[in-house]
Design a protein around this motif. Structure first.
Motif, PDB file in Angstrom:
ATOM      1  N   ARG A 104       0.777  -1.193  -0.041  1.00  0.00           N
ATOM      2  CA  ARG A 104       0.020   0.043   0.117  1.00  0.00           C
ATOM      3  C   ARG A 104       0.897   1.340  -0.002  1.00  0.00           C
ATOM      4  O   ARG A 104       0.535   2.248  -0.853  1.00  0.00           O
ATOM      5  N   THR A 105       1.892   1.149   0.736  1.00  0.00           N
ATOM      6  CA  THR A 105       2.859   2.371   0.710  1.00  0.00           C
ATOM      7  C   THR A 105       3.253   2.536  -0.506  1.00  0.00           C
ATOM      8  O   THR A 105       3.430   3.742  -0.983  1.00  0.00           O
ATOM      9  N   ARG A 106       3.876   1.602  -1.068  1.00  0.00           N
ATOM     10  CA  ARG A 106       4.515   1.732  -2.455  1.00  0.00           C
ATOM     11  C   ARG A 106       3.473   2.339  -3.386  1.00  0.00           C
ATOM     12  O   ARG A 106       3.782   3.018  -4.203  1.00  0.00           O
ATOM     13  N   SER A 107       2.169   1.593  -3.394  1.00  0.00           N
ATOM     14  CA  SER A 107       1.257   2.246  -4.256  1.00  0.00           C
ATOM     15  C   SER A 107       0.895   3.743  -3.984  1.00  0.00           C
ATOM     16  O   SER A 107       1.003   4.319  -4.940  1.00  0.00           O
ATOM     17  N   MET A 108       0.855   3.957  -2.950  1.00  0.00           N
ATOM     18  CA  MET A 108       0.685   5.293  -2.461  1.00  0.00           C
ATOM     19  C   MET A 108       1.652   6.428  -2.937  1.00  0.00           C
ATOM     20  O   MET A 108       1.364   7.377  -3.664  1.00  0.00           O
ATOM     21  N   ILE A 109       2.902   5.983  -2.633  1.00  0.00           N
ATOM     22  CA  ILE A 109       4.101   6.713  -3.254  1.00  0.00           C
ATOM     23  C   ILE A 109       4.071   6.869  -4.708  1.00  0.00           C
ATOM     24  O   ILE A 109       4.149   7.948  -5.110  1.00  0.00           O
ATOM     25  N   GLY A 110       3.749   5.839  -5.382  1.00  0.00           N
ATOM     26  CA  GLY A 110       3.764   5.995  -6.810  1.00  0.00           C
ATOM     27  C   GLY A 110       2.573   6.606  -7.454  1.00  0.00           C
ATOM     28  O   GLY A 110       2.501   7.540  -8.017  1.00  0.00           O
ATOM     29  N   GLN A 111       1.204   6.528  -6.801  1.00  0.00           N
ATOM     30  CA  GLN A 111      -0.003   7.183  -7.362  1.00  0.00           C
ATOM     31  C   GLN A 111      -0.219   8.586  -6.983  1.00  0.00           C
ATOM     32  O   GLN A 111      -0.707   9.325  -7.518  1.00  0.00           O
ATOM     33  N   LEU A 112       0.702   8.874  -5.657  1.00  0.00           N
ATOM     34  CA  LEU A 112       0.203  10.211  -5.112  1.00  0.00           C
ATOM     35  C   LEU A 112       1.767  11.089  -5.308  1.00  0.00           C
ATOM     36  O   LEU A 112       1.869  11.941  -4.295  1.00  0.00           O
ATOM     37  N   ARG A 153      12.391   9.821  -3.951  1.00  0.00           N
ATOM     38  CA  ARG A 153      12.816   8.527  -4.868  1.00  0.00           C
ATOM     39  C   ARG A 153      13.606   7.666  -4.058  1.00  0.00           C
ATOM     40  O   ARG A 153      13.404   6.374  -4.181  1.00  0.00           O
ATOM     41  N   PRO A 154      14.560   7.962  -2.971  1.00  0.00           N
ATOM     42  CA  PRO A 154      15.183   6.840  -2.108  1.00  0.00           C
ATOM     43  C   PRO A 154      14.179   6.072  -1.289  1.00  0.00           C
ATOM     44  O   PRO A 154      14.421   5.001  -1.465  1.00  0.00           O
ATOM     45  N   GLU A 166      13.805   1.967  -1.573  1.00  0.00           N
ATOM     46  CA  GLU A 166      14.106   1.151  -0.284  1.00  0.00           C
ATOM     47  C   GLU A 166      12.552   0.242   0.093  1.00  0.00           C
ATOM     48  O   GLU A 166      12.797  -0.853   0.495  1.00  0.00           O
ATOM     49  N   PHE A 167      11.583   1.058  -0.518  1.00  0.00           N
ATOM     50  CA  PHE A 167      10.313   0.116  -0.145  1.00  0.00           C
ATOM     51  C   PHE A 167      10.349  -0.904  -1.126  1.00  0.00           C
ATOM     52  O   PHE A 167       9.412  -2.121  -0.803  1.00  0.00           O
ATOM     53  N   ARG A 168      10.724  -0.707  -2.429  1.00  0.00           N
ATOM     54  CA  ARG A 168      10.756  -2.011  -3.356  1.00  0.00           C
ATOM     55  C   ARG A 168      11.710  -3.037  -2.774  1.00  0.00           C
ATOM     56  O   ARG A 168      11.203  -4.067  -2.826  1.00  0.00           O
ATOM     57  N   TRP A 169      12.605  -2.541  -2.143  1.00  0.00           N
ATOM     58  CA  TRP A 169      13.591  -3.468  -1.790  1.00  0.00           C
ATOM     59  C   TRP A 169      12.798  -4.273  -0.716  1.00  0.00           C
ATOM     60  O   TRP A 169      13.133  -5.631  -0.422  1.00  0.00           O
TER      61      TRP A 169
END
Ligand SMILES: Nc1ncnc2c1ncn2[C@@H]1O[C@H](COP(=O)(O)OP(=O)(O)OP(=O)(O)O)[C@@H](O)[C@H]1O
Ligand SMILES: [Mg+2]
Lengths: 521, 249
Positions: free
Chosen positions: A257-265, A275-276, A280-283
């Motif tokens: 959810r965090t990654r999705s939020m970062i990407g979409q918002l 960016r970092p 890191e959340f992808r990791w």
């Protein structure tokens, strides 16, 4: 059906004996004596029993030990199982109704001790003309705590025997009017928890965040992300100790959810600052994957094996053992990652950033726009992508596109869940329901594919470690083919499922809910 | 959730005594249990100290005018509830035949009970009728008390034949000997012979005992007023055997 009953608090100044005598003088009660008990309460990490209005306790008296399920509000007994210790998982109980009931509520979650209460109960019963018990009365003194005990309030509990509400009502009226007792505002369990600074339901995997449609978007988004960071963190310990499989699952969902939020918002943040964290959340998503995959296999193993004819199932046992061994290895690795500096600094920097983003975000295009506007735009966009790509899928379209559609559906779903609070409750509920059905189908299609793939990979890995019985390899291959067949079925059903999702009424609902720039009603 | 019916088309063989004592055992082990007294005579209701009366009668219940939830009565035992008898149950057949789909009706009635209870005991009246036929279709097992006499063996055969004729061979039959008097030659003879002919027979049996008769005076289960008696032990053994046949515990 819920029990009919009442709970009152008895003031510390009222001696129990006087109260009991007044009750005995007024009602033809049978005195069943006194009962001292030690009661250790259990629930899952996410309070599944409490959420259903139940408590579960291991109850000991001088002579007996039993597991009891009670109604949270009235304290009335619902079910029990004798001479058993509290299991960690429902499946550890002997087969029977108690296990079936418990399993239906807690599923794969572990039971954890939440508090211990010692009670001393005076038990009374009211009987009718047929000499039948029609109400039960208990006066209860209690103290809570594992090591040093803290005294709790005294309670009077009245429970009606089903189908006989009147006597209990009369007793309750007497308690209010003549004994001047106040109704209890919480349950014994709540009070015990409060006595050592806890509250029930302090964890939920779907935490609600209060949102205001007119607040600046970045504020809402940061709050949601902070909440998700919290969810990640509270699940770390349970994941490391592998208490049950749900900690890791919830942790991973919060990461996704965090990654999705970062990407979409991302438009509410400064890109360079973000960016970092994106990386890191992808990791983090990556390192938590292998363990979860193995969890999924091991949980579903018996169901999966059922695809095979009974005669072939035993051949899968070495495979199960192999998966278990792999799980131990992956679990150890994951546990190390979760104590690493990399992980810890990710979480603390991320929190810092969310709390003090600095002035840079102010130049971000959407940061200061109203939440509702931004949410509408993002959701509407995600919806259009899903709709258009979904319509473009024909029976011959490549599988990869169907897999991508699953991601688009998930993106939309997350957005809707994040901002659910600013939309009309009923309508958004209906829409989420429609989307869920589509996601179920896409999820099946994906899972069967991934599982079949992984099975073959695992089998190859197993063969590398040493000779594997042919029977076992054949059984694994048969399983993979069985999954492949199921995947084909899911694909066949997709078109109907998508048409359902894309039907006129749902389209109208999506427009009404999300289309930006629409007129206010 | 399991539905068990005590059934025999012969009267006075211990159906009600069995239903009450087994239900009491199930409840005292902590399972949520209910007895549905389907006999208009209301013996089970009497043992559980509850008036055999349902507002609106069986008709209201079957026609869905009254919810089952409203007519359930608790008993002296935590976890043991009762769906009382009603004198109008003698017309239950007629009401059921009136309605197009009797089985559906009963299933609809049972639905909320299934959700709430772990064991449902149906105490049937001694007859073969629309009601009992419906019961056969919904139960997990039929508990059939048999007095070890030649005559009662014939009635057992009649039950088996009836089930065959109606294509209900799959119903699990759990016959057992009831009101056994070991001083009687015929009883002991039949008890050695029948289990060989009928391997599905339960091995536990209930002796003829005054403690069972006393249920009518004490209005309680044997385990309650004569916990250490031979009869109470016999019911406990019977119950464990039934549970293991049903693959629980
Ligand atoms: N094991 C036993 N020993 C002695 N008496 C018994 C025993 N079982 C039942 N009885 C008595 O026999 C009578 C009939 O028993 P019960 O009511 O249980 O049989 P039933 O099959 O339900 O009868 P009905 O067909 O009338 O419903 C009752 O008075 C009961 O107390
Ligand atoms: Mg009877």
């Amino acid at each position: 059906m819920s029990e009919h009953g009442f709970q009152f608090v008895i003031s510390p100044r009222d001696p129990v004996e006087t109260l009991k005598i007044r009750l005995l003088r007024t009602f033809p009660l049978v005195d069943d004596g006194e009962m001292p008990r030690r009661r250790q309460f259990y629930d899952t990490f996410d309070w599944r029993l409490y959420g259903k209005g139940l408590t579960l306790e291991e109850e000991r008296t001088e002579q007996t030990r039993r597991i009891v399920m009670r109604d949270l509000r009235t304290g009335a007994v619902q079910r029990w199982a004798e001479n058993l210790e509290m299991p960690r998982f429902a499946e550890e109980l002997p087969r029977g109704p108690f296990r079936e009931r418990l399993a239906s509520i807690i599923e794969m979650r572990a039971l954890l001790p939440v508090t211990e209460v010692r009670t001393h109960t005076h038990q009374l019963r009211l009987r009718d003309r047929e000499d039948k018990t029609v109400a039960r009365v208990e006066i209860e003194l209690a103290a809570a705590g594992f090591s040093h005990l803290q005294r709790l309030g005294k309670r009077l509990q009245i429970v009606a025997v089903r189908g006989h509400p009147d006597p209990a009502n009369q007793l309750a009226a007497f308690a209010t009017e003549h004994l001047h007792l106040e109704p209890a505002s919480n349950s014994l369990l709540d009070e015990a928890l409060a006595s050592h600074g806890r509250t029930a339901q302090d964890y939920s995997s779907q935490p609600a965040v209060d949102l205001d449609p007119r607040e600046p978007a970045h504020e809402a988004v940061r709050r949601i992300l902070l909440r998700l960071a919290h969810t990640i963190e509270v699940n770390v310990q349970g994941t490391r100790e592998h208490v049950d499989t749900e900690y890791l699952h919830d942790l991973r969902v919060a990461v996704r959810r965090t990654r999705s939020m970062i990407g979409q918002l991302r438009s509410v943040f400064d890109r360079d600052q973000l960016r970092p964290y994106r990386d890191e959340f992808r990791w983090l998503g990556g390192i938590t994957g292998p363990c979860r995959d193995l969890d999924v296999y091991l949980l579903a193993f018996d169901d999966l094996a059922a695809i095979l004819p009974a005669s072939q199932r035993a051949a899968l046992e070495p495979f199960r053992a192999y998966l278990q061994k792999r799980h131990v290895e992956e679990q150890r690795r994951l546990s190390e990652w979760l104590t690493s500096t990399r992980f810890r600094s990710l979480m603390s920097n991320w929190r810092d950033f969310l709390v003090h983003p600095g002035p840079l975000y102010e130049s971000a295009p959407d940061a200061k726009r109203k939440l509702k506007k931004v949410a509408d735009e993002r959701i509407w966009h995600a919806y259009q992508v899903l709709r258009d790509r979904g319509r473009a899928i024909k029976p011959k379209t490549k599988a990869a596109r169907v897999h991508r559609l699953r991601i688009h559906a998930k993106k939309l779903r997350y957005l809707m869940e994040f901002f659910r609070g600013i939309y009309p409750r009923k309508k958004i509920g209906v829409y989420v329901g429609a989307l869920k059905r589509l996601q179920q189908n896409l999820g099946d299609f994906h899972d069967y594919h991934v599982q079949a793939d992984a099975l073959r990979k695992f089998a190859a890995g197993m063969a590398q470690e040493g000779p594997v019985d042919d029977e076992t390899l054949r059984a694994i291959e048969a399983l993979a083919r069985g999954l492949g067949k199921k995947q084909k079925q899911a694909r066949k059903q997709f078109h109907n499922v998508f048409d359902d999702f894309d039907q006129q009424s749902n389209r109208a609902l999506a427009r009404e809910l999300f289309r930006p720039g629409k007129k206010k009603k | 959730m399991r539905i068990l019916a005590t059934y025999n088309l012969k009267g006075g063989v211990g159906k009600t005594a069995t239903a009450i004592n087994l239900a009491w055992l199930a409840a005292s082990e902590g399972a949520r249990t209910i007895v549905w007294d389907m006999d208009p005579q209301g013996a089970a209701s009497f043992y559980l100290r509850t008036r055999p009366k349902i507002r609106g009668g069986s008709k209201a219940l079957l026609k869905g005018k009254r919810e089952v939830d409203e007519v359930i009565k608790g008993t002296d035992y935590e976890n043991l509830d009762l769906l009382p008898a009603d004198f109008s149950y003698r017309h239950m057949d007629v009401h059921l035949e009136d309605t197009k789909k009797p089985v559906k009706r009963i299933i609809r009635l049972l639905r909320p009970l299934r959700a709430e209870y772990d064991f449902i005991f149906l105490d049937c009246a001694p007859s073969i009728s629309t009601v009992s036929e419906t019961v056969f279709k919904v139960v997990d097992a039929l508990l059939i008390p048999l007095i070890p006499t030649t005559l009662s063996l014939r009635t057992f055969q009649q039950i088996v034949d009836f089930l065959d004729k109606k294509n209900l061979q799959h119903v699990q039959l759990l016959p057992f000997f009831s009101m056994v008097d070991r001083r009687k030659r015929m009883h002991t003879d039949i008890m050695t012979r029948l289990p060989l002919e009928w391997p599905g027979m339960l091995l536990s049996s209930i002796p003829y005992a005054s403690d069972v008769e006393k249920m009518g005076i004490r209005r309680s289960a044997v385990g309650e007023h004569a916990a250490n008696s031979v009869a109470a032990q016999a019911y406990r053994d019977l119950w464990s055997e039934i549970k293991s046949r049903l693959d629980i515990y």
